[in-house]
Motif scaffolding. Structure first.
Motif, PDB file in Angstrom:
ATOM      1  N   VAL A  94       0.581  -1.285   0.052  1.00  0.00           N
ATOM      2  CA  VAL A  94       0.085  -0.019  -0.127  1.00  0.00           C
ATOM      3  C   VAL A  94       0.982   1.317   0.060  1.00  0.00           C
ATOM      4  O   VAL A  94       0.593   2.236  -0.759  1.00  0.00           O
ATOM      5  CB  VAL A  94      -0.986  -0.056   1.069  1.00  0.00           C
ATOM      6  N   ALA A  95       1.838   1.133   0.913  1.00  0.00           N
ATOM      7  CA  ALA A  95       2.763   2.507   1.005  1.00  0.00           C
ATOM      8  C   ALA A  95       3.586   2.596  -0.433  1.00  0.00           C
ATOM      9  O   ALA A  95       3.760   3.765  -0.883  1.00  0.00           O
ATOM     10  CB  ALA A  95       3.616   2.188   2.016  1.00  0.00           C
ATOM     11  N   LEU A  96       4.098   1.659  -0.808  1.00  0.00           N
ATOM     12  CA  LEU A  96       5.061   1.908  -2.154  1.00  0.00           C
ATOM     13  C   LEU A  96       4.208   2.200  -3.384  1.00  0.00           C
ATOM     14  O   LEU A  96       4.422   3.258  -3.996  1.00  0.00           O
ATOM     15  CB  LEU A  96       5.653   0.779  -2.477  1.00  0.00           C
ATOM     16  N   VAL A  97       2.902   1.705  -3.655  1.00  0.00           N
ATOM     17  CA  VAL A  97       2.184   2.065  -4.542  1.00  0.00           C
ATOM     18  C   VAL A  97       1.740   3.369  -4.623  1.00  0.00           C
ATOM     19  O   VAL A  97       1.615   4.341  -5.301  1.00  0.00           O
ATOM     20  CB  VAL A  97       0.937   1.175  -4.553  1.00  0.00           C
ATOM     21  N   THR A  98       1.109   3.963  -3.394  1.00  0.00           N
ATOM     22  CA  THR A  98       0.752   5.354  -3.123  1.00  0.00           C
ATOM     23  C   THR A  98       1.960   6.233  -3.220  1.00  0.00           C
ATOM     24  O   THR A  98       1.882   7.218  -3.844  1.00  0.00           O
ATOM     25  CB  THR A  98       0.123   5.461  -1.823  1.00  0.00           C
ATOM     26  N   MET A  99       3.167   5.858  -2.790  1.00  0.00           N
ATOM     27  CA  MET A  99       4.360   6.788  -3.028  1.00  0.00           C
ATOM     28  C   MET A  99       4.737   6.941  -4.508  1.00  0.00           C
ATOM     29  O   MET A  99       5.300   8.113  -4.753  1.00  0.00           O
ATOM     30  CB  MET A  99       5.405   6.176  -2.307  1.00  0.00           C
ATOM     31  N   SER A 100       4.126   6.176  -5.309  1.00  0.00           N
ATOM     32  CA  SER A 100       4.370   6.466  -6.742  1.00  0.00           C
ATOM     33  C   SER A 100       3.615   7.840  -7.434  1.00  0.00           C
ATOM     34  O   SER A 100       4.084   8.011  -8.303  1.00  0.00           O
ATOM     35  CB  SER A 100       3.932   5.011  -7.520  1.00  0.00           C
ATOM     36  N   THR A 101       2.683   8.373  -6.628  1.00  0.00           N
ATOM     37  CA  THR A 101       2.106   9.550  -6.874  1.00  0.00           C
ATOM     38  C   THR A 101       3.103  10.679  -6.838  1.00  0.00           C
ATOM     39  O   THR A 101       2.795  11.723  -7.447  1.00  0.00           O
ATOM     40  CB  THR A 101       0.981   9.771  -6.146  1.00  0.00           C
TER      41      THR A 101
END
Length: 301
Positions: A94-101
């Motif tokens: 969850v953290a890494l996918v959201t950080m892609s923003t």
């Protein structure tokens, strides 16, 4: 020559893999996000200082730079705190996918500092990212707090990246990193002191935590940063950017292998994640084409 290029390209992938492993270490370390970042920054300062001592490089900066690095150092500290908070209240995926923003926050912030116009295509791609995040929010609502922390972290990451884009024109990358880490650690120290969090228990960590912290601050912070600066001298920015976009994929695969069921999500999460990652990749391709077309136009003129 070709062999040297391949060597640096493989080295870059190894560095991105290390950055992805940072999130794994954040999940493995049992202490809270604020002391975790404090230990990481302070220990990384020590390792980079050792690097400067061995290389005999100069750490002198002007007085104006101090204020810039204090500000950006605090931003980095809060960025890392919210990043590790996101991991601890949700999970690595969850953290890494959201950080892609972060790439799209950069697209919004960059025009302010570099006096550029916001591109319509970037707004469109940003809306597609929002769609991907909506799908994740909708089906993984129990991770809402983690997503919020990660979004804050991504915004701060974009902000200090843009600021460093300005600083790098005047200062060496290693010098910037050293002072930002130093002032970030000092900023957290002041917070911990005034909230009475320094105690014997604060430093009484598990042996595994000490091991992971040394690994995080030396290998994943000091080494990865210095190595990435060197690699970028031999590889095009476009290749670097596309390779860095693989970080969430490396981290998610690692997390699934290490943490198993804790990292397994609903199928809808992966649909949303795929949208976010593909759009980030597409954004990189479009930006590279724009840069190339500008260079071609400049040569014709």
């Amino acid at each position: 020559m070709q062999g040297n290029k391949l060597k640096n390209y493989l080295h870059l992938h190894f560095i991105v893999f290390i950055w992805g492993f940072t999130a794994i270490l954040g999940a493995l370390i049992t202490i809270d996000a604020i002391p975790l970042v404090w230990f990481r920054m302070l220990m990384a300062v020590g390792f980079i200082l050792l690097y400067f001592f061995i290389k005999g490089e100069n750490l002198k900066i002007d007085s104006k730079a101090i204020y810039k690095f204090i500000f950006s150092g605090i931003i980095i500290a809060i960025h890392w705190i919210t990043f590790f908070k996101a991991i601890k209240v949700s999970n690595v995926s969850v953290a890494l996918v959201t950080m892609s923003t972060g790439a799209f926050f950069t697209s919004m912030i960059e025009p302010i500092f570099f006096k550029k116009r916001v591109q319509a295509v970037e707004i469109l791609l940003g809306l597609l990212v929002v769609l991907g995040l909506y799908i994740i929010f909708n089906f993984e609502s129990k991770y809402t707090l983690g997503i919020v922390y990660a979004l804050i972290s991504a915004f701060l990451s974009a902000l200090f990246s843009v600021l460093n884009g300005l600083y790098i024109k005047k200062y060496e990358a290693t010098v910037i990193s050293f002072y930002q880490l130093l002032f970030g650690a000092i900023g957290i120290s002041i917070f911990l002191f005034f909230t009475n969090q320094f105690s014997v228990e604060f430093f009484n960590l598990k042996s595994t935590d000490w091991f992971y912290l040394v690994l995080l601050s030396s290998f994943c912070t000091a080494y990865a940063f210095i190595a990435s600066v060197k690699v970028m001298k031999y590889i095009t920015p476009y290749t670097v950017m596309l390779t860095i976009n693989l970080e969430p994929i490396y981290a998610i695969v690692l997390a699934l292998l290490i943490f198993g069921e804790k990292e397994q999500m609903n199928p809808e999460f992966y649909y949303g994640a795929l949208i976010v990652l593909l759009v980030v990749l597409l954004n990189g391709v479009i930006k590279n084409r724009n840069v190339l077309s500008k260079k071609i136009s400049a040569k014709k003129e």
